[in-house]
Design a protein around this motif. Structure first.
Motif, mmCIF file in Angstrom:
data_model
loop_
_atom_site.group_PDB
_atom_site.id
_atom_site.type_symbol
_atom_site.label_atom_id
_atom_site.label_comp_id
_atom_site.label_asym_id
_atom_site.label_seq_id
_atom_site.Cartn_x
_atom_site.Cartn_y
_atom_site.Cartn_z
ATOM 1 N N ARG A 12 0.801 -1.171 0.101
ATOM 2 C CA ARG A 12 0.036 -0.124 -0.002
ATOM 3 C C ARG A 12 1.020 1.289 0.116
ATOM 4 O O ARG A 12 1.741 1.268 0.776
ATOM 5 C CB ARG A 12 -1.019 -0.013 1.265
ATOM 6 N N ASP A 13 0.821 2.092 -0.967
ATOM 7 C CA ASP A 13 1.689 3.376 -1.143
ATOM 8 C C ASP A 13 0.417 4.627 -1.060
ATOM 9 O O ASP A 13 -0.483 4.443 -1.838
ATOM 10 C CB ASP A 13 2.405 3.350 -2.363
ATOM 11 N N SER A 14 0.663 5.463 -0.126
ATOM 12 C CA SER A 14 -0.138 6.454 0.095
ATOM 13 C C SER A 14 0.496 7.616 0.219
ATOM 14 O O SER A 14 1.633 7.970 0.968
ATOM 15 C CB SER A 14 -0.942 6.357 1.188
ATOM 16 N N ASP A 15 0.185 8.792 -0.430
ATOM 17 C CA ASP A 15 0.517 10.254 -0.349
ATOM 18 C C ASP A 15 -0.274 10.809 0.669
ATOM 19 O O ASP A 15 -1.520 10.652 0.745
ATOM 20 C CB ASP A 15 0.739 10.994 -1.664
ATOM 21 N N GLY A 31 3.384 0.668 2.865
ATOM 22 C CA GLY A 31 3.324 -0.534 3.992
ATOM 23 C C GLY A 31 3.221 -1.830 3.217
ATOM 24 O O GLY A 31 2.612 -1.927 1.994
ATOM 25 N N THR A 32 3.927 -2.799 3.545
ATOM 26 C CA THR A 32 3.838 -4.023 2.827
ATOM 27 C C THR A 32 3.728 -5.218 3.823
ATOM 28 O O THR A 32 4.627 -5.347 4.910
ATOM 29 C CB THR A 32 5.511 -4.184 2.106
ATOM 30 N N ALA A 36 1.435 -13.495 6.133
ATOM 31 C CA ALA A 36 0.381 -13.261 7.301
ATOM 32 C C ALA A 36 0.695 -12.933 8.559
ATOM 33 O O ALA A 36 -0.210 -12.349 9.320
ATOM 34 C CB ALA A 36 -0.318 -14.605 7.300
ATOM 35 N N GLU A 37 1.984 -12.762 9.161
ATOM 36 C CA GLU A 37 2.423 -12.545 10.436
ATOM 37 C C GLU A 37 3.226 -11.281 10.444
ATOM 38 O O GLU A 37 3.238 -10.854 11.535
ATOM 39 C CB GLU A 37 3.117 -13.699 11.157
ATOM 40 N N THR A 38 3.803 -10.715 9.363
ATOM 41 C CA THR A 38 4.681 -9.737 9.480
ATOM 42 C C THR A 38 4.546 -8.628 8.396
ATOM 43 O O THR A 38 3.838 -8.985 7.330
ATOM 44 C CB THR A 38 6.357 -10.240 9.151
ATOM 45 N N PHE A 39 5.055 -7.361 8.545
ATOM 46 C CA PHE A 39 5.047 -6.258 7.752
ATOM 47 C C PHE A 39 6.130 -5.190 7.786
ATOM 48 O O PHE A 39 6.883 -5.511 8.868
ATOM 49 C CB PHE A 39 3.622 -5.674 8.272
ATOM 50 N N THR A 40 6.226 -4.503 6.857
ATOM 51 C CA THR A 40 7.287 -3.600 6.649
ATOM 52 C C THR A 40 6.760 -2.303 6.264
ATOM 53 O O THR A 40 5.670 -2.320 5.605
ATOM 54 C CB THR A 40 8.723 -3.874 6.016
ATOM 55 N N GLY A 41 7.537 -1.045 6.457
ATOM 56 C CA GLY A 41 7.010 0.111 5.879
ATOM 57 C C GLY A 41 7.874 1.142 6.084
ATOM 58 O O GLY A 41 9.205 0.963 6.817
ATOM 59 N N HIS A 42 7.704 2.150 5.340
ATOM 60 C CA HIS A 42 8.441 3.513 5.599
ATOM 61 C C HIS A 42 7.836 4.668 5.260
ATOM 62 O O HIS A 42 6.832 4.659 4.465
ATOM 63 C CB HIS A 42 9.779 3.430 4.833
ATOM 64 N N THR A 43 7.971 5.840 5.730
ATOM 65 C CA THR A 43 7.461 7.131 5.602
ATOM 66 C C THR A 43 8.752 8.117 5.246
ATOM 67 O O THR A 43 9.755 7.849 5.502
ATOM 68 C CB THR A 43 6.744 7.602 6.787
ATOM 69 N N HIS A 44 8.135 9.168 4.693
ATOM 70 C CA HIS A 44 8.855 10.451 4.119
ATOM 71 C C HIS A 44 8.147 11.675 4.471
ATOM 72 O O HIS A 44 6.721 11.675 3.694
ATOM 73 C CB HIS A 44 9.753 10.295 2.919
ATOM 74 N N LEU A 59 11.714 3.845 9.179
ATOM 75 C CA LEU A 59 11.665 2.514 8.599
ATOM 76 C C LEU A 59 10.640 1.716 9.912
ATOM 77 O O LEU A 59 11.080 2.022 11.122
ATOM 78 C CB LEU A 59 13.102 2.165 8.331
ATOM 79 N N ASN A 60 10.045 0.907 9.233
ATOM 80 C CA ASN A 60 9.147 0.051 10.236
ATOM 81 C C ASN A 60 9.166 -1.488 9.828
ATOM 82 O O ASN A 60 9.149 -1.693 8.820
ATOM 83 C CB ASN A 60 7.709 0.590 10.464
ATOM 84 N N ILE A 61 9.496 -2.094 10.995
ATOM 85 C CA ILE A 61 9.250 -3.567 10.887
ATOM 86 C C ILE A 61 8.434 -4.314 11.846
ATOM 87 O O ILE A 61 8.621 -3.702 13.032
ATOM 88 C CB ILE A 61 10.528 -4.380 11.034
ATOM 89 N N GLY A 62 7.451 -4.953 11.736
ATOM 90 C CA GLY A 62 6.535 -5.559 12.918
ATOM 91 C C GLY A 62 6.129 -6.906 12.488
ATOM 92 O O GLY A 62 6.234 -7.414 11.279
ATOM 93 N N LYS A 63 5.519 -7.436 13.679
ATOM 94 C CA LYS A 63 4.582 -8.575 13.445
ATOM 95 C C LYS A 63 3.369 -8.591 14.274
ATOM 96 O O LYS A 63 3.207 -7.629 14.960
ATOM 97 C CB LYS A 63 5.504 -9.899 13.877
ATOM 98 N N TRP A 64 2.276 -9.225 13.711
ATOM 99 C CA TRP A 64 1.065 -9.440 14.453
ATOM 100 C C TRP A 64 1.316 -10.331 15.643
ATOM 101 O O TRP A 64 2.032 -11.185 15.497
ATOM 102 C CB TRP A 64 0.021 -9.987 13.802
ATOM 103 N N LEU A 65 0.953 -9.791 16.884
ATOM 104 C CA LEU A 65 1.043 -10.561 18.062
ATOM 105 C C LEU A 65 -0.088 -11.465 18.303
ATOM 106 O O LEU A 65 0.053 -12.665 19.032
ATOM 107 C CB LEU A 65 1.431 -9.622 19.228
ATOM 108 N N ASN A 66 -1.285 -11.178 17.574
ATOM 109 C CA ASN A 66 -2.670 -11.790 17.967
ATOM 110 C C ASN A 66 -3.524 -11.420 17.149
ATOM 111 O O ASN A 66 -3.527 -10.350 16.640
ATOM 112 C CB ASN A 66 -2.872 -11.460 19.621
ATOM 113 N N ASP A 67 -4.509 -12.211 16.772
ATOM 114 C CA ASP A 67 -5.473 -11.906 15.952
ATOM 115 C C ASP A 67 -6.727 -11.545 16.544
ATOM 116 O O ASP A 67 -7.648 -11.064 15.927
ATOM 117 C CB ASP A 67 -6.135 -13.133 14.945
ATOM 118 N N ASN A 68 -6.557 -11.358 17.917
ATOM 119 C CA ASN A 68 -7.809 -10.735 18.795
ATOM 120 C C ASN A 68 -7.320 -9.424 19.617
ATOM 121 O O ASN A 68 -6.279 -9.396 20.063
ATOM 122 C CB ASN A 68 -8.285 -11.875 19.548
#
Length: 75
Positions: A12-15, A31-32, A36-44, A59-68
């Motif tokens: 997903r790319d947004s201005d 954001g990418t 199903a458990e992880t994502f990355t992203g960046h902003t400027h 720069l962002n790196i993350g993972k989902w901890l729970n689906d609830n």
């Protein structure tokens, strides 16, 4: 919407633009979902914050901890 489509990544790319008294400028957020458990992203963002020049990159790196999310309501 964002997420995996089969085994494919979703990007997903947004201005965006800020025009408030405190924050003025333009930026891009990407954001990418890498699985199903992880994502990355960046902003400027380039502009002004409370009258001071800003040239911000993240720069962002993350993972989902729970689906609830429990009692937290969706935005």
């Amino acid at each position: 919407s964002l997420g995996l489509v089969g085994s494919e990544m979703c990007i997903r790319d947004s201005d965006f633009m800020c025009t408030s008294k405190e924050l003025k400028g333009n930026g891009t957020a990407v954001g990418t979902f890498t699985s199903a458990e992880t994502f990355t992203g960046h902003t400027h963002f380039v502009g002004e914050a409370q009258g001071r020049p800003v040239n911000e990159k993240t720069l962002n790196i993350g993972k989902w901890l729970n689906d609830n999310c429990g009692t937290v309501s969706p935005l």
